[in-house]
Write an enzyme that holds these catalytic residues in place. Structure first.
Site, PDB file in Angstrom:
ATOM      1  N   LEU A 186      -2.132 111.932  44.567  1.00 60.77           N
ATOM      2  CA  LEU A 186      -3.442 111.729  44.664  1.00 60.77           C
ATOM      3  C   LEU A 186      -3.425 110.595  45.810  1.00 60.77           C
ATOM      4  CD1 LEU A 186      -3.504 113.092  41.725  1.00 60.77           C
ATOM      5  CD2 LEU A 186      -5.173 111.837  41.207  1.00 60.77           C
ATOM      6  N   ILE A 187      -3.636 111.103  46.957  1.00 64.96           N
ATOM      7  CA  ILE A 187      -3.422 109.955  47.984  1.00 64.96           C
ATOM      8  C   ILE A 187      -4.941 109.857  48.660  1.00 64.96           C
ATOM      9  CG2 ILE A 187      -3.138 112.008  49.747  1.00 64.96           C
ATOM     10  CD1 ILE A 187      -0.927 110.011  51.005  1.00 64.96           C
ATOM     11  N   LYS A 268     -12.256 108.099  37.800  1.00 65.73           N
ATOM     12  CA  LYS A 268     -10.758 108.335  37.842  1.00 65.73           C
ATOM     13  C   LYS A 268     -10.703 109.446  36.682  1.00 65.73           C
ATOM     14  CE  LYS A 268      -8.876 105.283  40.487  1.00 65.73           C
ATOM     15  NZ  LYS A 268      -8.394 104.029  40.023  1.00 65.73           N
ATOM     16  N   GLY A 290      -1.374 105.640  42.469  1.00 65.23           N
ATOM     17  CA  GLY A 290      -0.972 104.467  42.866  1.00 65.23           C
ATOM     18  C   GLY A 290      -1.183 103.262  41.833  1.00 65.23           C
ATOM     19  N   GLN A 299      -8.038  99.545  36.055  1.00 59.95           N
ATOM     20  CA  GLN A 299      -6.626  99.813  35.763  1.00 59.95           C
ATOM     21  C   GLN A 299      -5.997  98.551  34.938  1.00 59.95           C
ATOM     22  OE1 GLN A 299      -4.464  99.548  39.567  1.00 59.95           O
ATOM     23  NE2 GLN A 299      -5.918 100.968  40.222  1.00 59.95           N
ATOM     24  N   CYS A 459       4.137 109.869  72.118  1.00 65.43           N
ATOM     25  CA  CYS A 459       4.909 109.464  70.968  1.00 65.43           C
ATOM     26  C   CYS A 459       6.012 110.454  71.082  1.00 65.43           C
ATOM     27  CB  CYS A 459       4.279 109.656  69.700  1.00 65.43           C
ATOM     28  SG  CYS A 459       3.747 111.405  69.386  1.00 65.43           S
TER      29      CYS A 459
END
Length: 487
Positions: A186-187, A268, A290, A299, A459
């Site tokens: 889950l980013i 969440k 994270g 949390q 790049c």
């Protein structure tokens, strides 16, 4: 050019069948990464190491690329660059080794270290003394120091072949990607999710990416770029998915219908429900987040427990006991800190007075005020793409960009590489100005440049520069191009 790869120590202690499987997987991963980079590569496995060859000729740029890629492939503890040759006597070994080490001995103490395999008429210690004596005789030096030498001459002998070590490099360790199965990360684009994703990759997981879009194209683009960066740098040996979930409706109902003290926890919990459904859909064994104990109100141990109850999948939290500064330091080390620092986040579910220890019954009571089919609708609206398609996918949101192979007079080269990559291989141009602006700052800082000039983004791979140029076009800047020099 040839490299000798040492395995991650935890691989070496496995049973023979498991060890063979991990070595085979690591070998294939190296080949897959080389193919992704269009590099010629051959891998030969041995019981305690891998032998890897890149190309047939010595080439500086190929060598730098090979070292860069090997240093980022999970499963490799360390690796050596070697000069391989056949030998008949110690004179043959000395003739090769002196070219590499001779000039370095001036005014230095040194020692010769020999590792030997096979049947020979000499021991490793005898070889060290004889070869060391040759160096001592032929090159000015401050003598042999077997305890703390300033220069160490490393030589390996395997039957009739000898290898002179020309360089030592550290790998990132861990298990080969794919050895531990699929997970779904889950980013969000912050420091934590990038580092937790990297840790899951390093531990051998085949990581797919899940992004909850709560309202904002810019945020989605930023997260896609970070996800592509992590995959391209550490896990390009495997094809994975990037999944976008529209979360605006869920966020809207949380804000409109639930108590402000538990909104973060409910958000969440909804993410875990949707994430579990997507994980089941793609065959992922766990979700990766994270989260770290006590870092924010959602949390606390109580709230994490409430969140876990909503998931039907295993939840992995690689950072669960880490301090924030340690996480930021690791993000800097792996190259994702710039994304987090400049991510255009959408912060829509913030409680003025969050409850850090609500009763589960109260959380469930507030959740019941929302529509029962929200999870089903969110999963149905999900968008799946192959992560390799992210650069091309950005065309869906951006204007095409002109790509040129030859610079024109007056154009300014905008080097968007990360600072460490730019420092290792700096551009040198006589007729064009160069401006260093890392890709994670381009969207934010480009407006500060002289807009009467034309900027050509550059790049190493030509991928990040193209994505940044498209983003600038979308933001209304039309004085941008991409420079892809002819090889």
């Amino acid at each position: 050019m040839k490299f000798i790869l040492r395995l991650f120590p935890e691989i070496s202690i496995k049973s023979r069948p498991v060890r063979n499987r991990l070595i085979k997987l690591l070998s294939q991963n190296i080949l897959n990464v080389a193919k992704h980079r269009a590099m010629e590569c051959h891998v030969y496995s041995q019981w305690d190491k891998l032998i890897v060859r890149f190309g047939e000729k010595e080439d500086t740029s190929m060598r730098e690329a090979a070292v860069r890629e090997l240093s980022r492939i999970p499963g490799i503890h360390s690796f050596l660059e070697v000069d391989e040759f056949d030998f008949k006597n110690f004179d043959d070994i000395f003739e090769h080794a002196k070219v590499i080490y001779g000039a370095k001995l001036l005014g230095k103490t040194f020692a010769v270290r020999v590792k030997r395999r096979g049947n020979h008429e000499f021991t490793s210690q005898q070889a060290e003394r004889i070869i060391g004596g040759m160096f001592k005789q032929h090159f000015p030096n401050n003598g042999v120091d077997l305890t703390h030498p300033e220069i160490t001459i490393n030589i390996e002998i395997d039957s009739e072949k000898a290898f002179v070590i020309t360089g030592k490099h550290a790998g990132i360790g861990g298990y080969p990607v794919g050895s531990q199965g699929d997970v779904l990360s889950l980013i969000s684009g912050g420091f934590d999710s990038g580092v937790s994703t990297y840790r899951a990759i390093r531990r051998g997981c085949r990581v797919n990416y899940l992004f909850f879009n709560m309202g904002g194209t810019a945020h989605e683009i930023g997260v896609k770029q970070e996800s592509y960066f992590i995959w391209d740098r550490f896990a390009s040996s495997h094809r994975v998915k990037f999944i976008t979930i529209p979360f605006e409706d869920i966020v809207g109902q949380i804000l409109e219908r639930t108590h402000h003290g538990v909104r973060g926890v409910i958000l969440k919990r909804m993410m875990m429900r949707v994430g579990s459904a997507v994980a089941e859909k793609i065959g992922a064994a766990a979700l990766v987040t994270g989260e770290s104990v006590g870092q924010v109100s959602s949390q606390t141990l109580i709230n994490l427990s409430h969140i876990d109850r909503a998931a039907s999948s295993l939840i992995l939290r690689p950072l669960v006991m880490e301090d924030k500064q340690d996480i930021i330091d690791e993000a800097t080390l792996i190259g994702t800190a710039g994304f987090a620092e400049n991510m255009p986040e959408y912060c829509g579910v913030i409680s003025d007075h969050p409850n850090v220890c609500p009763n589960l019954s109260f959380v469930e009571e507030e959740e019941a005020k929302m529509d029962a089919d929200l999870v089903e609708k969110a999963v149905a609206a999900s968008r799946f793409i192959d992560i390799k398609e992210i650069p091309e996918d950005t065309k869906r949101l951006k204007t095409d960009v002109e790509i040129e192979a030859q610079l024109k007079r007056g154009e300014v080269v905008l080097d968007v590489r990360s600072p460490d990559d730019a420092a290792k291989s700096p551009l040198k141009l006589e007729d064009n100005e160069i401006v260093l602006m890392p890709f994670y700052k381009t969207a934010k800082d480009f407006s500060s440049l002289d807009q009467l000039k034309t900027y050509v983004l550059y790049c190493d791979q030509g991928v990040m520069s193209l994505m940044q140029a498209r983003q600038l076009k979308e933001m209304g800047f039309h004085n941008v191009k991409v420079w892809r020099p002819e090889t």
